[in-house]
Scaffold this motif. Sequence first.
Motif, PDB file in Angstrom:
ATOM      1  N   ALA A   1       0.842  -1.200   0.000  1.00 18.14           N
ATOM      2  CA  ALA A   1       0.000   0.000   0.000  1.00 18.14           C
ATOM      3  C   ALA A   1       0.873   1.244   0.000  1.00 18.14           C
ATOM      4  O   ALA A   1       1.907   1.292   0.659  1.00 18.14           O
ATOM      5  CB  ALA A   1      -0.918   0.002   1.215  1.00 18.14           C
ATOM      6  N   THR A   2       0.448   2.248  -0.744  1.00 17.41           N
ATOM      7  CA  THR A   2       1.232   3.470  -0.856  1.00 17.41           C
ATOM      8  C   THR A   2       0.321   4.638  -1.180  1.00 17.41           C
ATOM      9  O   THR A   2      -0.883   4.473  -1.389  1.00 17.41           O
ATOM     10  CB  THR A   2       2.337   3.315  -1.936  1.00 17.41           C
ATOM     11  OG1 THR A   2       3.227   4.428  -1.834  1.00 17.41           O
ATOM     12  CG2 THR A   2       1.770   3.238  -3.332  1.00 17.41           C
ATOM     13  N   ALA A   3       0.899   5.810  -1.240  1.00 19.46           N
ATOM     14  CA  ALA A   3       0.182   7.011  -1.652  1.00 19.46           C
ATOM     15  C   ALA A   3       1.184   7.993  -2.220  1.00 19.46           C
ATOM     16  O   ALA A   3       2.378   7.930  -1.900  1.00 19.46           O
ATOM     17  CB  ALA A   3      -0.564   7.640  -0.479  1.00 19.46           C
ATOM     18  N   GLY A   4       0.685   8.887  -3.050  1.00 22.11           N
ATOM     19  CA  GLY A   4       1.569   9.891  -3.606  1.00 22.11           C
ATOM     20  C   GLY A   4       0.795  11.031  -4.227  1.00 22.11           C
ATOM     21  O   GLY A   4      -0.429  10.999  -4.333  1.00 22.11           O
ATOM     22  N   ILE A   5       1.555  12.024  -4.636  1.00 23.04           N
ATOM     23  CA  ILE A   5       0.991  13.237  -5.220  1.00 23.04           C
ATOM     24  C   ILE A   5       1.418  13.317  -6.677  1.00 23.04           C
ATOM     25  O   ILE A   5       2.596  13.156  -6.999  1.00 23.04           O
ATOM     26  CB  ILE A   5       1.493  14.481  -4.453  1.00 23.04           C
ATOM     27  CG1 ILE A   5       1.008  14.404  -3.003  1.00 23.04           C
ATOM     28  CG2 ILE A   5       1.029  15.767  -5.133  1.00 23.04           C
ATOM     29  CD1 ILE A   5       1.729  15.358  -2.079  1.00 23.04           C
ATOM     30  N   ILE A   6       0.446  13.558  -7.538  1.00 22.31           N
ATOM     31  CA  ILE A   6       0.700  13.766  -8.963  1.00 22.31           C
ATOM     32  C   ILE A   6       0.435  15.234  -9.248  1.00 22.31           C
ATOM     33  O   ILE A   6      -0.658  15.737  -8.968  1.00 22.31           O
ATOM     34  CB  ILE A   6      -0.222  12.886  -9.836  1.00 22.31           C
ATOM     35  CG1 ILE A   6      -0.046  11.405  -9.503  1.00 22.31           C
ATOM     36  CG2 ILE A   6       0.038  13.164 -11.327  1.00 22.31           C
ATOM     37  CD1 ILE A   6      -1.072  10.506 -10.167  1.00 22.31           C
ATOM     38  N   ARG A   7       1.422  15.910  -9.786  1.00 26.47           N
ATOM     39  CA  ARG A   7       1.286  17.332 -10.099  1.00 26.47           C
ATOM     40  C   ARG A   7       1.161  17.531 -11.598  1.00 26.47           C
ATOM     41  O   ARG A   7       1.974  17.044 -12.369  1.00 26.47           O
ATOM     42  CB  ARG A   7       2.498  18.113  -9.610  1.00 26.47           C
ATOM     43  CG  ARG A   7       2.640  18.164  -8.119  1.00 26.47           C
ATOM     44  CD  ARG A   7       3.806  19.056  -7.698  1.00 26.47           C
ATOM     45  NE  ARG A   7       4.068  18.929  -6.284  1.00 26.47           N
ATOM     46  CZ  ARG A   7       3.338  19.493  -5.335  1.00 26.47           C
ATOM     47  NH1 ARG A   7       2.320  20.231  -5.644  1.00 26.47           N
ATOM     48  NH2 ARG A   7       3.646  19.315  -4.055  1.00 26.47           N
ATOM     49  N   GLY A   8       0.153  18.287 -12.001  1.00 29.38           N
ATOM     50  CA  GLY A   8       0.014  18.729 -13.377  1.00 29.38           C
ATOM     51  C   GLY A   8       0.305  20.218 -13.431  1.00 29.38           C
ATOM     52  O   GLY A   8       0.703  20.823 -12.429  1.00 29.38           O
ATOM     53  N   ARG A   9       0.098  20.803 -14.574  1.00 34.00           N
ATOM     54  CA  ARG A   9       0.350  22.243 -14.711  1.00 34.00           C
ATOM     55  C   ARG A   9      -0.568  23.046 -13.799  1.00 34.00           C
ATOM     56  O   ARG A   9      -0.146  23.990 -13.147  1.00 34.00           O
ATOM     57  CB  ARG A   9       0.159  22.664 -16.164  1.00 34.00           C
ATOM     58  CG  ARG A   9       0.384  24.153 -16.366  1.00 34.00           C
ATOM     59  CD  ARG A   9       0.401  24.524 -17.805  1.00 34.00           C
ATOM     60  NE  ARG A   9       1.675  24.073 -18.357  1.00 34.00           N
ATOM     61  CZ  ARG A   9       1.885  23.843 -19.633  1.00 34.00           C
ATOM     62  NH1 ARG A   9       0.933  24.012 -20.503  1.00 34.00           N
ATOM     63  NH2 ARG A   9       3.061  23.437 -20.056  1.00 34.00           N
TER      64      ARG A   9
END
Length: 169
Positions: A125-133
């Motif tokens: 199990a994990t989590a993360g942040i995806i950044r777009g413009r």
Amino acid sequence: MGVEEHKKEAPRTFKFGVITVSDKGARGEREDKAGPLIVEELSKLGENVHYKIVPDDKLEILLALFEAIRKGADVVVTTGGTGITSTDVTIEAVRPLFDRELSFGEIFRLKSYEEIGSAAILTRATAGIIRGRNRVVVVFALPGSVNAVKTGLEIIKAEVFHVLKHARE
């Protein structure tokens, strides 16, 4: 500024998507109980914009994730595909997209260890942040069992607004 002060400045609502990753679920051979539980619990905090069941396939997982993001999800929670079998590919699908990985998995495994003992090592199990413009999306990848989802939701519900606040900075 302390944690409580940060939480006071956090957003008050969010849009979310839920993706169940299950070969049997996608074929209609198994009822999805974990996905609807996530929808039910997170609907108390935000607005559900996407729910889908997909097979254990990287491309299907990514397509569902991108669909949730296109529908406006600020948070996407996946359930299933986080184990160690050859078909468990959720982590391999989502992790490469992360700009920042969160320590969610460590906390999740600690809480799981308290509940099920050393079998907690079987989850990734994990989590993360995806950044777009112009967008930021937080992704949580949970195991597929209802008990694991309950454990994960306990953590998510306690911190999701705080995570969103910092992710958007």
